[in-house]
Design a protein around this motif. Structure first.
Motif, PDB file in Angstrom:
ATOM      1  N   UNK A  89       8.933  41.175  52.691  1.00 49.91           N
ATOM      2  CA  UNK A  89       9.751  40.902  51.520  1.00 49.91           C
ATOM      3  C   UNK A  89       9.054  41.306  50.227  1.00 49.91           C
ATOM      4  N   UNK A  90       9.424  40.630  49.141  1.00 47.29           N
ATOM      5  CA  UNK A  90       8.870  40.878  47.814  1.00 47.29           C
ATOM      6  C   UNK A  90       9.111  39.617  46.988  1.00 47.29           C
ATOM      7  N   UNK A  91       8.530  39.511  45.770  1.00 43.03           N
ATOM      8  CA  UNK A  91       8.773  38.306  44.960  1.00 43.03           C
ATOM      9  C   UNK A  91      10.251  37.994  44.767  1.00 43.03           C
ATOM     10  N   UNK A  92      11.088  39.035  44.690  1.00 43.14           N
ATOM     11  CA  UNK A  92      12.526  38.820  44.502  1.00 43.14           C
ATOM     12  C   UNK A  92      13.327  39.082  45.772  1.00 43.14           C
ATOM     13  N   UNK A 117      11.445  38.133  56.301  1.00 41.36           N
ATOM     14  CA  UNK A 117      12.341  38.023  57.440  1.00 41.36           C
ATOM     15  C   UNK A 117      11.554  38.192  58.727  1.00 41.36           C
ATOM     16  N   UNK A 118      11.678  37.226  59.616  1.00 45.28           N
ATOM     17  CA  UNK A 118      11.004  37.264  60.914  1.00 45.28           C
ATOM     18  C   UNK A 118      12.070  37.260  61.990  1.00 45.28           C
ATOM     19  N   UNK A 158      16.658  35.226  63.642  1.00 46.87           N
ATOM     20  CA  UNK A 158      15.814  35.734  62.567  1.00 46.87           C
ATOM     21  C   UNK A 158      15.693  34.649  61.508  1.00 46.87           C
ATOM     22  N   UNK A 159      14.475  34.329  61.117  1.00 45.88           N
ATOM     23  CA  UNK A 159      14.240  33.361  60.046  1.00 45.88           C
ATOM     24  C   UNK A 159      14.098  34.110  58.729  1.00 45.88           C
ATOM     25  N   UNK A 160      14.855  33.696  57.730  1.00 49.71           N
ATOM     26  CA  UNK A 160      14.814  34.313  56.407  1.00 49.71           C
ATOM     27  C   UNK A 160      14.166  33.316  55.454  1.00 49.71           C
ATOM     28  N   UNK A 161      13.003  33.669  54.907  1.00 55.02           N
ATOM     29  CA  UNK A 161      12.214  32.765  54.074  1.00 55.02           C
ATOM     30  C   UNK A 161      12.330  33.208  52.620  1.00 55.02           C
ATOM     31  N   UNK A 212      12.435  28.014  51.130  1.00 54.50           N
ATOM     32  CA  UNK A 212      13.581  27.604  51.935  1.00 54.50           C
ATOM     33  C   UNK A 212      13.717  28.571  53.103  1.00 54.50           C
ATOM     34  N   UNK A 213      14.318  28.089  54.185  1.00 51.63           N
ATOM     35  CA  UNK A 213      14.484  28.918  55.379  1.00 51.63           C
ATOM     36  C   UNK A 213      15.927  28.871  55.850  1.00 51.63           C
ATOM     37  N   UNK A 214      16.441  30.014  56.243  1.00 54.46           N
ATOM     38  CA  UNK A 214      17.756  30.116  56.866  1.00 54.46           C
ATOM     39  C   UNK A 214      17.588  30.886  58.164  1.00 54.46           C
TER      40      UNK A 214
END
Length: 208
Positions: A147-150, A154-155, A178-181, A188-190
């Motif tokens: 990812x990046x600061x903005x 994603x795992x 897939x975990x989105x951090x 937060x995680x989705x």
């Protein structure tokens, strides 16, 4: 006088030996070495403490302290035993620790596809990201984006299982998810469905 000279000479040799021993210890070979198995475009490399990148080609060694970089239009693959690590374009991967028990990588930016064919009891695979770290728990196929600061990390787990730990988060990621951090101070995680895109579907020539 002769005995005194011999004693003085012995003392000098002992001091010299003590000075040489640390240097010899620093030159011990790495505990484990992989290799660059595929390069498409440009792959840069430098050792810990260096700042200038030099070109790395196929069969270049992969060991603790090495850092690899692909430019935006390049791809590369590293092989460490039965494990393969594909680097997408614009990716930096640092080999933090590599021995028979531990494979610790840092992914400051970019994206990798990691394939783990075996994971024995007592072995550890860790990928450090800007927001936390991923531990690989089973053999399988993993797509990890720093990812990046903005942009979120994603795992994605296509086969196997993994765990992300960062801040107050402790997220288990099972096969097909897939975990989105997201976030900076507070993470937060989705969890969403893991679906391979063009990068994940491409197979480097090294695997053909």
């Amino acid at each position: 006088m002769r005995r005194l000279a011999i004693n003085v000479l012995g003392s000098i040799l002992a001091v010299a030996l003590l000075a040489v021993v640390p240097s010899l210890a620093q030159e011990e070979p790495p505990a484990r070495v992989g290799r660059v198995s595929f390069v498409q475009g440009q792959l840069g490399f430098h050792l810990a403490g260096e700042t200038a990148w030099s070109a790395a080609k196929a069969n270049y060694p992969v060991a603790t302290g090495g850092s690899f970089w692909t430019d935006p239009k390049s791809r590369a693959e590293l092989r460490i035993g039965s494990r393969s690590i594909d680097l997408s374009g614009n990716t930096e991967l640092d080999i933090t620790k590599l021995n028979e028990q531990v494979m610790q990588l840092a992914l400051p930016q970019g994206r990798i596809d990691l394939r783990v064919r075996t994971l024995l009891e007592g072995e550890s695979i860790e990928i450090d990201l800007p927001r936390g770290a991923v531990w690989i728990l089973q053999p399988g196929t993993y797509d990890i984006d720093a990812g990046a600061p903005d942009q979120p990390e994603r795992i994605a787990v296509f086969e196997g299982s993994a765990r992300f730990v960062g801040g107050t988060l402790d997220v288990a990621v099972k096969a097909g998810d897939a975990a989105v951090i997201s976030g900076t101070q507070t993470l937060t995680a989705a969890v969403e469905k893991a679906s391979p895109d063009e990068f994940a579907k491409l197979v480097p020539l090294a695997r053909l």
